[in-house]
Design a protein around this motif. Structure first.
Motif, PDB file in Angstrom:
ATOM      1  N   GLY A 151       5.342   6.473   1.682  1.00 51.33           N
ATOM      2  CA  GLY A 151       6.288   5.532   1.049  1.00 51.33           C
ATOM      3  C   GLY A 151       5.700   4.150   0.814  1.00 51.33           C
ATOM      4  N   VAL A 152       6.044   3.088   0.452  1.00 50.27           N
ATOM      5  CA  VAL A 152       5.415   1.834   0.090  1.00 50.27           C
ATOM      6  C   VAL A 152       5.400   1.166   1.569  1.00 50.27           C
ATOM      7  CG1 VAL A 152       7.909   0.782  -0.341  1.00 50.27           C
ATOM      8  CG2 VAL A 152       5.610  -0.299  -0.925  1.00 50.27           C
ATOM      9  N   GLY A 153       4.008   0.834   1.770  1.00 51.38           N
ATOM     10  CA  GLY A 153       3.943   0.217   3.207  1.00 51.38           C
ATOM     11  C   GLY A 153       3.188  -1.126   2.943  1.00 51.38           C
ATOM     12  N   VAL A 154       2.900  -1.720   4.098  1.00 53.04           N
ATOM     13  CA  VAL A 154       2.123  -2.950   4.198  1.00 53.04           C
ATOM     14  C   VAL A 154       0.942  -3.082   4.614  1.00 53.04           C
ATOM     15  CG1 VAL A 154       4.235  -4.649   3.819  1.00 53.04           C
ATOM     16  CG2 VAL A 154       3.765  -3.916   6.009  1.00 53.04           C
ATOM     17  N   GLY A 155       0.268  -2.109   4.531  1.00 49.65           N
ATOM     18  CA  GLY A 155      -1.148  -1.898   5.007  1.00 49.65           C
ATOM     19  C   GLY A 155      -1.230  -1.829   6.538  1.00 49.65           C
ATOM     20  N   ARG A 191      -7.886 -11.466   5.389  1.00 50.78           N
ATOM     21  CA  ARG A 191      -9.276 -11.503   4.517  1.00 50.78           C
ATOM     22  C   ARG A 191     -10.058  -9.967   4.606  1.00 50.78           C
ATOM     23  NH1 ARG A 191     -13.037 -14.396   2.788  1.00 50.78           N
ATOM     24  NH2 ARG A 191     -12.110 -16.557   3.284  1.00 50.78           N
ATOM     25  N   SER A 192      -9.643  -9.111   5.659  1.00 42.91           N
ATOM     26  CA  SER A 192     -10.317  -7.796   5.481  1.00 42.91           C
ATOM     27  C   SER A 192      -9.480  -7.069   4.313  1.00 42.91           C
ATOM     28  CB  SER A 192     -10.160  -7.144   6.905  1.00 42.91           C
ATOM     29  OG  SER A 192      -9.009  -7.318   7.380  1.00 42.91           O
ATOM     30  N   VAL A 193      -8.028  -7.073   4.227  1.00 43.11           N
ATOM     31  CA  VAL A 193      -7.437  -6.460   3.328  1.00 43.11           C
ATOM     32  C   VAL A 193      -7.994  -6.825   2.017  1.00 43.11           C
ATOM     33  CG1 VAL A 193      -5.169  -6.024   2.204  1.00 43.11           C
ATOM     34  CG2 VAL A 193      -5.487  -5.818   4.726  1.00 43.11           C
ATOM     35  N   GLN A 194      -8.167  -8.402   1.973  1.00 42.67           N
ATOM     36  CA  GLN A 194      -8.543  -8.769   0.794  1.00 42.67           C
ATOM     37  C   GLN A 194     -10.046  -8.396  -0.059  1.00 42.67           C
ATOM     38  OE1 GLN A 194      -7.146 -12.343  -0.920  1.00 42.67           O
ATOM     39  NE2 GLN A 194      -7.786 -11.292  -2.579  1.00 42.67           N
ATOM     40  N   GLU A 195     -10.859  -8.201   1.168  1.00 42.38           N
ATOM     41  CA  GLU A 195     -12.120  -7.692   0.800  1.00 42.38           C
ATOM     42  C   GLU A 195     -12.050  -6.460   0.503  1.00 42.38           C
ATOM     43  OE1 GLU A 195     -14.036  -9.036   4.334  1.00 42.38           O
ATOM     44  OE2 GLU A 195     -14.431 -11.137   3.687  1.00 42.38           O
ATOM     45  N   LEU A 196     -11.389  -5.585   1.040  1.00 42.11           N
ATOM     46  CA  LEU A 196     -11.302  -4.052   0.650  1.00 42.11           C
ATOM     47  C   LEU A 196     -11.075  -3.738  -0.775  1.00 42.11           C
ATOM     48  CD1 LEU A 196     -11.348  -1.313   2.202  1.00 42.11           C
ATOM     49  CD2 LEU A 196      -8.935  -1.588   2.493  1.00 42.11           C
ATOM     50  N   TRP A 197      -9.707  -4.726  -0.979  1.00 44.83           N
ATOM     51  CA  TRP A 197      -9.264  -4.486  -2.509  1.00 44.83           C
ATOM     52  C   TRP A 197     -10.196  -5.197  -3.299  1.00 44.83           C
ATOM     53  CZ3 TRP A 197      -5.684  -1.412  -3.779  1.00 44.83           C
ATOM     54  CH2 TRP A 197      -4.540  -1.217  -2.992  1.00 44.83           C
ATOM     55  N   ASP A 198     -11.218  -6.090  -3.250  1.00 47.24           N
ATOM     56  CA  ASP A 198     -12.016  -6.594  -4.044  1.00 47.24           C
ATOM     57  C   ASP A 198     -13.294  -5.655  -4.227  1.00 47.24           C
ATOM     58  OD1 ASP A 198     -10.761  -8.806  -4.157  1.00 47.24           O
ATOM     59  OD2 ASP A 198     -12.489 -10.149  -2.648  1.00 47.24           O
ATOM     60  N   SER A 244       4.497 -10.386   8.212  1.00 48.72           N
ATOM     61  CA  SER A 244       3.255 -10.785   8.835  1.00 48.72           C
ATOM     62  C   SER A 244       2.196 -10.397   7.753  1.00 48.72           C
ATOM     63  CB  SER A 244       3.216 -10.179  10.291  1.00 48.72           C
ATOM     64  OG  SER A 244       3.750  -8.948  10.252  1.00 48.72           O
ATOM     65  N   SER A 245       2.638  -9.948   6.740  1.00 50.81           N
ATOM     66  CA  SER A 245       1.630  -9.221   6.001  1.00 50.81           C
ATOM     67  C   SER A 245       0.855 -10.320   4.783  1.00 50.81           C
ATOM     68  CB  SER A 245       2.075  -8.529   4.878  1.00 50.81           C
ATOM     69  OG  SER A 245       2.733  -8.726   4.029  1.00 50.81           O
ATOM     70  N   SER A 246       0.003 -10.142   4.021  1.00 46.84           N
ATOM     71  CA  SER A 246      -0.397 -11.121   3.012  1.00 46.84           C
ATOM     72  C   SER A 246       0.411 -11.336   2.008  1.00 46.84           C
ATOM     73  CB  SER A 246      -1.906 -10.611   2.666  1.00 46.84           C
ATOM     74  OG  SER A 246      -1.811  -9.672   1.997  1.00 46.84           O
ATOM     75  N   THR A 258       0.788  -1.097   0.184  1.00 42.70           N
ATOM     76  CA  THR A 258      -0.037   0.048  -0.049  1.00 42.70           C
ATOM     77  C   THR A 258       1.101   1.278   0.131  1.00 42.70           C
ATOM     78  OG1 THR A 258      -0.117  -0.164   2.129  1.00 42.70           O
ATOM     79  CG2 THR A 258      -2.057  -1.065   1.210  1.00 42.70           C
ATOM     80  N   MET A 259       0.329   2.406  -0.306  1.00 43.23           N
ATOM     81  CA  MET A 259       1.191   3.532  -0.168  1.00 43.23           C
ATOM     82  C   MET A 259       0.708   4.159   1.304  1.00 43.23           C
ATOM     83  SD  MET A 259       3.412   5.120  -1.560  1.00 43.23           S
ATOM     84  CE  MET A 259       3.739   4.060  -2.936  1.00 43.23           C
ATOM     85  N   ASP A 260       1.510   4.080   2.042  1.00 39.30           N
ATOM     86  CA  ASP A 260       1.325   4.827   3.546  1.00 39.30           C
ATOM     87  C   ASP A 260       1.784   6.048   3.739  1.00 39.30           C
ATOM     88  OD1 ASP A 260       0.110   2.352   3.729  1.00 39.30           O
ATOM     89  OD2 ASP A 260       1.526   1.580   4.967  1.00 39.30           O
ATOM     90  N   GLY A 261       1.379   6.570   4.898  1.00 36.64           N
ATOM     91  CA  GLY A 261       1.753   8.118   5.294  1.00 36.64           C
ATOM     92  C   GLY A 261       1.670   9.224   4.515  1.00 36.64           C
ATOM     93  N   VAL A 262       1.838  10.403   4.696  1.00 39.03           N
ATOM     94  CA  VAL A 262       1.703  11.721   4.042  1.00 39.03           C
ATOM     95  C   VAL A 262       2.871  12.368   4.069  1.00 39.03           C
ATOM     96  CG1 VAL A 262      -0.729  11.566   4.277  1.00 39.03           C
ATOM     97  CG2 VAL A 262       0.878  12.748   6.174  1.00 39.03           C
TER      98      VAL A 262
END
Ligand code: FES
Length: 598
Positions: free
Chosen positions: A178-182, A585-592, A189-191, A169-173
């Motif tokens: 920069g590139v993050g892992v949600g 699952r919640s990240v997946q559903e969000l992207w879906d 520990s990410s997907s 994901t793109m995190d921060g402002v």
């Protein structure tokens, strides 16, 4: 429709961007975030600035990647103002970019460095504004260094659009962006499934594999250690890109790799292709047993560690359908530490198995507990194609100028055409069918090149007649995990018509694995060429079915007894673990949801 770029008339179609029209006309405009193979251009880097003037209008500076061409438009790509504004943009990007370039894996091969040269950057007025952020080394295979991220979002998009995962994901402002892992605390520990496709598109060194070249040099330098090297089917058609050897459907640098490894000081030089032939014996037998025992089908292939990670982390319900046969790399490892010492009189404890792979996930695979013996990994170090090229350069070896050398090991280096095609999407399936047919019928399949299994369609299928009285098998092939998800969901819904499914996590298969050569400003431009190169290796080999490999026959006769024997099971098979987290699952559903909104 007509317009002008740098004074030359060009034609274009409704909806064409200035960038697209310029490319077609052979006019270079620098880009970072615009990335043709992907759907979305965030328009965030602003290095693609040009000056446009419409008939009767005033000149305007616009981003060419997302501004459409218009009838009669005058586009200028190199005016003083454009050059000054592009330089300013690059200075701004560098302002919070880690500038320890000499210690970066992309030094000399970095798109940002190339951009700095293009705009003629002599000094940076804004350097020293970086907000120092921790480097994420938690993943087994990959390193995430946000200090080098230019926020182009290519990695985010490839993870989402091609793989359908959305781990990045793109995190921060502001300066913190920069590139993050949600919502995961770290990469491990990410997907993420560690396929490494993100590293192929990252323009800088923000995302890269962990560098193990020093570990290999230390092993090579230690006289008490016996180094045993293996290299994967796809390496011989991908390493060439790193050394400027022209791309062709005939490229095969097997002989040069053997010569380079000897020059490095390798003790034993072998081939993962041998392991691939053994995989076919094990996996093919497994499939036949499942069909005969009327076990739940389809059976999924298990050669690809990115796919295994995906199944474990995203769809653990599918794990009972996976073949238990290890990948060629991991079939090779235990044989190199048991069978080979017996045959060559080597001390097993002194052996270090070093793999050269087109894959990032193979590093992760080698670290799996289930693929070790008494706490000792079956494969000790994995180098990607990029790392191997780096290792050769560090040792002053130019692959392109080496005379090819032949294997001389009589136990684990011979291979068939079936093994050679493992590196392409569809290759494992085709190789398996060649052997399954012969086992059932006692003679070879007449046409061993199975056309419906070849090509680059994301999902392909075929029905193969297994000979008189043996019925038919319906098989499917997919590459790219977004496509895998379609077939997995079909199986879980009880609607799959297939007996056997091949999955490769990377688009194109291993020939475009996450550990292969990065091509600046492009993504997978060579998949088809590399695929054809493997097919031409297959064609030239005297034996094209795994069961006809004499060294494989000897392995079973002298050591394993027969495919799927207790000893073969002990050494060459594995098991899988449910590693799904509720957050995936919640990240997946969000992207879906986002994908549906596209
Ligand atoms: Fe156009 Fe990035 S390439 S804004």
């Amino acid at each position: 429709m007509k317009a002008y770029i740098n004074g030359t008339e060009v034609s274009f179609e409704q909806g064409d961007t200035i960038l697209k029209a310029a490319k077609r006309a052979g006019v270079f405009i620098p880009t970072l975030c615009a990335f043709e193979p992907l759907k979305h251009t965030p328009g965030s880097c602003r290095v693609c600035l040009v000056e446009t003037t419409l008939p009767g209008g005033e000149p305007r500076i616009v981003t060419s990647c997302n501004t459409p061409m218009q009838e009669g438009m005058q586009v200028n790509t190199r005016t003083q103002k454009v050059r000054a504004m592009q330089r300013l943009q690059v200075e701004m990007i560098f302002a919070d970019h880690e500038q320890n370039c000499s210690a970066c894996a992309r030094h000399g091969d970095c798109e940002l460095q190339a951009l700095a040269q293009y705009v003629g950057l002599e000094h940076n007025r804004f350097s020293g504004m970086q907000a120092e952020r921790p480097v994420d080394r938690s993943a087994t295979a990959l390193v995430r260094d946000v200090n080098k991220c230019v926020r182009c979002m290519r990695c985010v998009e490839v993870c989402r659009q091609v793989q359908g995962i959305g781990a990045l994901t793109m995190d921060g402002v502001g300066l913190e962006a920069g590139v993050g892992v949600g919502i995961s605390p770290d990469w491990a520990s990410s997907s993420c499934v560690q396929c490494g496709q993100c590293t192929l598109v990252c323009p800088t060194g923000a995302l890269a594999e962990k560098d193990d070249t020093d570990k290999v040099l230390d092993y090579l330098d230690n006289p008490a250690i016996t180094t045993v090297f293996q290299f994967a089917p796809a390496v011989r058609v991908t390493l060439s890109d790193e050394f400027g050897i022209p791309r062709s459907t005939d490229v095969d640098v097997t002989g040069q790799i053997v010569a380079a490894l000897r020059r490095l000081g390798a003790d034993v030089v072998l081939d993962t292709n041998f392991g691939a032939d053994v995989v076919i014996m094990e996996e093919g037998t497994e499939l036949l047993h499942k069909i005969q025992e009327k076990a739940p089908l389809p059976m999924f292939t298990s050669c690809c560690p990115g796919w295994i990670n995906y199944a474990e982390k995203h769809f653990p319900e599918i794990l009972p359908y996976l073949s238990s046969t290890r990948s060629p790399q991991q079939v090779f490892g235990p044989l190199a530490k048991t069978y080979l010492p017996q045959k060559m009189g080597l001390a097993p404890n002194a052996i270090r198995v070093i793999s050269i792979m087109p894959c990032v996930a193979k590093k992760d695979e080698a670290a799996r507990k289930a693929l070790s013996s008494n706490g000792v990994p079956d494969v000790d170090v994995v180098l990607t194609v990029r790392e191997f090229a780096r290792l050769l350069r560090r040792q002053g070896i130019d692959l392109a100028s080496l005379e090819p050398s032949a294997f001389d090991n009589p136990f684990m280096s011979d291979y068939t055409g079936a093994a050679a095609i493992f590196g392409s999407t569809g290759g494992v399936m085709e190789a398996a069918i060649r052997t399954v047919y012969a086992v059932l019928n006692g003679h070879e399949l007449e046409t061993i090149e199975i056309a419906p299994l070849r090509g680059m369609e994301g999902i392909r299928e075929a029905t193969v007649n297994l000979g008189e009285g043996n019925g038919e098998v319906r098989v499917a092939i997919c590459h790219g995990l977004k496509n895998a998800r379609v077939l997995v969901e079909q199986v879980l819904a009880g609607k799959s018509p297939y007996h056997f499914i091949e999955v490769m996590a990377c688009p194109g298969g291993c020939v475009d694995g996450g550990g292969t050569c990065r091509i600046k400003n492009d993504y997978l431009p060579q998949a088809h060429v590399r695929q054809q190169a493997l097919y031409s290796i297959d064609k030239k080999l005297p034996r094209r079915q795994s069961h006809n490999n004499p060294q494989v026959q000897k392995l079973y006769a002298d050591f394993l007894e027969k495919p799927n024997s207790p000893k073969a099971h002990d050494l060459l098979h594995t098991h899988y673990t449910n590693r799904k987290s509720s957050t995936f699952r919640s990240v997946q559903e969000l992207w879906d949801k986002l994908t549906l909104a596209d």
